[in-house]
Design a protein around this motif. Sequence first.
Motif, PDB file in Angstrom:
ATOM      1  N   MET A   1      22.512   2.083  -2.268  1.00  0.00           N
ATOM      2  CA  MET A   1      21.296   2.190  -1.469  1.00  0.00           C
ATOM      3  C   MET A   1      21.342   1.139  -0.370  1.00  0.00           C
ATOM      4  SD  MET A   1      17.314   2.025  -2.678  1.00  0.00           S
ATOM      5  CE  MET A   1      17.319   0.402  -3.367  1.00  0.00           C
ATOM      6  N   GLU A   2      21.216   1.590   0.864  1.00  0.00           N
ATOM      7  CA  GLU A   2      21.228   0.686   2.015  1.00  0.00           C
ATOM      8  C   GLU A   2      19.797   0.381   2.443  1.00  0.00           C
ATOM      9  OE1 GLU A   2      22.928   0.537   6.583  1.00  0.00           O
ATOM     10  OE2 GLU A   2      22.920   2.422   5.491  1.00  0.00           O
ATOM     11  N   THR A   3      19.447  -0.895   2.497  1.00  0.00           N
ATOM     12  CA  THR A   3      18.120  -1.315   2.921  1.00  0.00           C
ATOM     13  C   THR A   3      18.159  -1.632   4.413  1.00  0.00           C
ATOM     14  OG1 THR A   3      17.663  -2.216   0.743  1.00  0.00           O
ATOM     15  CG2 THR A   3      16.262  -2.972   2.526  1.00  0.00           C
ATOM     16  N   VAL A   4      17.205  -1.032   5.151  1.00  0.00           N
ATOM     17  CA  VAL A   4      17.170  -1.171   6.603  1.00  0.00           C
ATOM     18  C   VAL A   4      15.736  -1.415   7.071  1.00  0.00           C
ATOM     19  CG1 VAL A   4      19.176   0.321   6.957  1.00  0.00           C
ATOM     20  CG2 VAL A   4      16.881   1.308   6.940  1.00  0.00           C
ATOM     21  N   ARG A   5      15.625  -1.692   8.360  1.00  0.00           N
ATOM     22  CA  ARG A   5      14.316  -1.786   9.016  1.00  0.00           C
ATOM     23  C   ARG A   5      14.303  -0.795  10.157  1.00  0.00           C
ATOM     24  NH1 ARG A   5      10.557  -6.543  11.450  1.00  0.00           N
ATOM     25  NH2 ARG A   5      10.589  -7.159   9.268  1.00  0.00           N
ATOM     26  N   VAL A   6      13.224  -0.046  10.252  1.00  0.00           N
ATOM     27  CA  VAL A   6      13.027   0.820  11.408  1.00  0.00           C
ATOM     28  C   VAL A   6      11.697   0.448  12.048  1.00  0.00           C
ATOM     29  CG1 VAL A   6      11.951   2.725  10.104  1.00  0.00           C
ATOM     30  CG2 VAL A   6      13.094   3.188  12.286  1.00  0.00           C
ATOM     31  N   THR A   7      11.729   0.331  13.362  1.00  0.00           N
ATOM     32  CA  THR A   7      10.514   0.117  14.143  1.00  0.00           C
ATOM     33  C   THR A   7      10.301   1.380  14.962  1.00  0.00           C
ATOM     34  OG1 THR A   7      10.967  -2.252  14.272  1.00  0.00           O
ATOM     35  CG2 THR A   7       9.361  -1.351  15.836  1.00  0.00           C
ATOM     36  N   ALA A   8       9.102   1.946  14.868  1.00  0.00           N
ATOM     37  CA  ALA A   8       8.793   3.173  15.594  1.00  0.00           C
ATOM     38  C   ALA A   8       7.541   2.959  16.431  1.00  0.00           C
ATOM     39  CB  ALA A   8       8.575   4.326  14.618  1.00  0.00           C
ATOM     40  N   TRP A   9       7.591   3.463  17.644  1.00  0.00           N
ATOM     41  CA  TRP A   9       6.430   3.447  18.523  1.00  0.00           C
ATOM     42  C   TRP A   9       5.980   4.885  18.696  1.00  0.00           C
ATOM     43  CZ3 TRP A   9      10.795   0.503  19.205  1.00  0.00           C
ATOM     44  CH2 TRP A   9      10.617  -0.871  19.115  1.00  0.00           C
ATOM     45  N   VAL A  10       4.751   5.155  18.230  1.00  0.00           N
ATOM     46  CA  VAL A  10       4.220   6.512  18.197  1.00  0.00           C
ATOM     47  C   VAL A  10       3.186   6.648  19.311  1.00  0.00           C
ATOM     48  CG1 VAL A  10       3.098   8.246  16.754  1.00  0.00           C
ATOM     49  CG2 VAL A  10       4.545   6.481  15.684  1.00  0.00           C
ATOM     50  N   ARG A  11       3.387   7.651  20.170  1.00  0.00           N
ATOM     51  CA  ARG A  11       2.427   7.855  21.257  1.00  0.00           C
ATOM     52  C   ARG A  11       1.732   9.207  21.099  1.00  0.00           C
ATOM     53  NH1 ARG A  11       7.382   8.562  23.463  1.00  0.00           N
ATOM     54  NH2 ARG A  11       7.738  10.514  24.547  1.00  0.00           N
ATOM     55  N   GLY A  12       0.608   9.309  21.741  1.00  0.00           N
ATOM     56  CA  GLY A  12      -0.231  10.497  21.671  1.00  0.00           C
ATOM     57  C   GLY A  12      -1.656  10.059  21.383  1.00  0.00           C
ATOM     58  N   HIS A  13      -2.435  10.955  20.796  1.00  0.00           N
ATOM     59  CA  HIS A  13      -3.793  10.600  20.376  1.00  0.00           C
ATOM     60  C   HIS A  13      -3.687  10.126  18.921  1.00  0.00           C
ATOM     61  CE1 HIS A  13      -8.096  10.580  20.108  1.00  0.00           C
ATOM     62  NE2 HIS A  13      -8.070  11.430  19.102  1.00  0.00           N
ATOM     63  N   VAL A  14      -3.366   8.818  18.757  1.00  0.00           N
ATOM     64  CA  VAL A  14      -3.061   8.280  17.426  1.00  0.00           C
ATOM     65  C   VAL A  14      -3.923   7.070  17.053  1.00  0.00           C
ATOM     66  CG1 VAL A  14      -0.712   9.175  17.299  1.00  0.00           C
ATOM     67  CG2 VAL A  14      -1.107   6.983  18.418  1.00  0.00           C
ATOM     68  N   GLN A  15      -4.883   6.735  17.885  1.00  0.00           N
ATOM     69  CA  GLN A  15      -5.794   5.639  17.544  1.00  0.00           C
ATOM     70  C   GLN A  15      -7.188   6.203  17.322  1.00  0.00           C
ATOM     71  OE1 GLN A  15      -5.645   2.213  20.126  1.00  0.00           O
ATOM     72  NE2 GLN A  15      -3.437   2.013  19.941  1.00  0.00           N
ATOM     73  N   GLY A  16      -7.868   5.654  16.307  1.00  0.00           N
ATOM     74  CA  GLY A  16      -9.228   6.089  16.002  1.00  0.00           C
ATOM     75  C   GLY A  16      -9.296   7.400  15.237  1.00  0.00           C
ATOM     76  N   VAL A  17      -8.175   7.818  14.639  1.00  0.00           N
ATOM     77  CA  VAL A  17      -8.126   9.097  13.916  1.00  0.00           C
ATOM     78  C   VAL A  17      -7.596   8.944  12.492  1.00  0.00           C
ATOM     79  CG1 VAL A  17      -7.944  10.508  16.000  1.00  0.00           C
ATOM     80  CG2 VAL A  17      -5.861   9.623  14.919  1.00  0.00           C
ATOM     81  N   GLY A  18      -7.455   7.711  12.005  1.00  0.00           N
ATOM     82  CA  GLY A  18      -6.934   7.471  10.660  1.00  0.00           C
ATOM     83  C   GLY A  18      -5.415   7.473  10.577  1.00  0.00           C
ATOM     84  N   PHE A  19      -4.749   7.351  11.710  1.00  0.00           N
ATOM     85  CA  PHE A  19      -3.285   7.430  11.740  1.00  0.00           C
ATOM     86  C   PHE A  19      -2.630   6.270  10.986  1.00  0.00           C
ATOM     87  CE2 PHE A  19       0.949   7.032  13.476  1.00  0.00           C
ATOM     88  CZ  PHE A  19       1.381   8.349  13.471  1.00  0.00           C
ATOM     89  N   ARG A  20      -3.129   5.051  11.164  1.00  0.00           N
ATOM     90  CA  ARG A  20      -2.534   3.907  10.462  1.00  0.00           C
ATOM     91  C   ARG A  20      -2.719   4.039   8.959  1.00  0.00           C
ATOM     92  NH1 ARG A  20      -5.187  -1.081  12.185  1.00  0.00           N
ATOM     93  NH2 ARG A  20      -6.929   0.326  12.434  1.00  0.00           N
ATOM     94  N   TRP A  21      -3.893   4.468   8.513  1.00  0.00           N
ATOM     95  CA  TRP A  21      -4.148   4.664   7.094  1.00  0.00           C
ATOM     96  C   TRP A  21      -3.201   5.726   6.543  1.00  0.00           C
ATOM     97  CZ3 TRP A  21      -5.323   8.917   4.239  1.00  0.00           C
ATOM     98  CH2 TRP A  21      -5.657   8.688   2.910  1.00  0.00           C
ATOM     99  N   TRP A  22      -3.062   6.848   7.252  1.00  0.00           N
ATOM    100  CA  TRP A  22      -2.183   7.941   6.843  1.00  0.00           C
ATOM    101  C   TRP A  22      -0.734   7.458   6.756  1.00  0.00           C
ATOM    102  CZ3 TRP A  22       1.969  10.368   9.083  1.00  0.00           C
ATOM    103  CH2 TRP A  22       2.345  11.588   8.527  1.00  0.00           C
ATOM    104  N   THR A  23      -0.309   6.687   7.751  1.00  0.00           N
ATOM    105  CA  THR A  23       1.054   6.159   7.765  1.00  0.00           C
ATOM    106  C   THR A  23       1.281   5.242   6.569  1.00  0.00           C
ATOM    107  OG1 THR A  23       1.186   6.327  10.158  1.00  0.00           O
ATOM    108  CG2 THR A  23       2.729   4.815   9.091  1.00  0.00           C
ATOM    109  N   ARG A  24       0.328   4.374   6.281  1.00  0.00           N
ATOM    110  CA  ARG A  24       0.434   3.474   5.133  1.00  0.00           C
ATOM    111  C   ARG A  24       0.585   4.269   3.842  1.00  0.00           C
ATOM    112  NH1 ARG A  24      -3.062   1.346   1.296  1.00  0.00           N
ATOM    113  NH2 ARG A  24      -2.389  -0.670   0.482  1.00  0.00           N
ATOM    114  N   ALA A  25      -0.233   5.301   3.672  1.00  0.00           N
ATOM    115  CA  ALA A  25      -0.168   6.117   2.457  1.00  0.00           C
ATOM    116  C   ALA A  25       1.205   6.771   2.309  1.00  0.00           C
ATOM    117  CB  ALA A  25      -1.275   7.175   2.474  1.00  0.00           C
ATOM    118  N   ARG A  26       1.745   7.321   3.390  1.00  0.00           N
ATOM    119  CA  ARG A  26       3.072   7.959   3.324  1.00  0.00           C
ATOM    120  C   ARG A  26       4.159   6.921   3.031  1.00  0.00           C
ATOM    121  NH1 ARG A  26      -0.566  10.881   4.100  1.00  0.00           N
ATOM    122  NH2 ARG A  26      -0.507  10.580   1.862  1.00  0.00           N
TER     123      ARG A  26
END
Length: 91
Positions: free
Chosen positions: A1-26
Amino acid sequence: METVRVTAWVRGHVQGVGFRWWTRARALELGLVGWARNMDDGRVEVVAEGDREACVKLLDLLRGCDTPGRVTGVVERWSESRGSLREFVER
């Protein structure tokens, strides 16, 4: 198993819609640690560390059609895991 870090920048209508909460859950379902935070320019920055396969799955989910809001693009950067994160949080 290889442990890595990924940084992603997500654009669109992604603020104020529960996106961070949803991402945390996933991310927690995938066993990842890191964070999701709103950026001043309207994007959400996601940093995740863990198994490479789990990080790829998270990116697939971020690009999928089941996210809150509307994602118009995801840019990613891969790097080595730093190993300093212990949980996944919303910032």
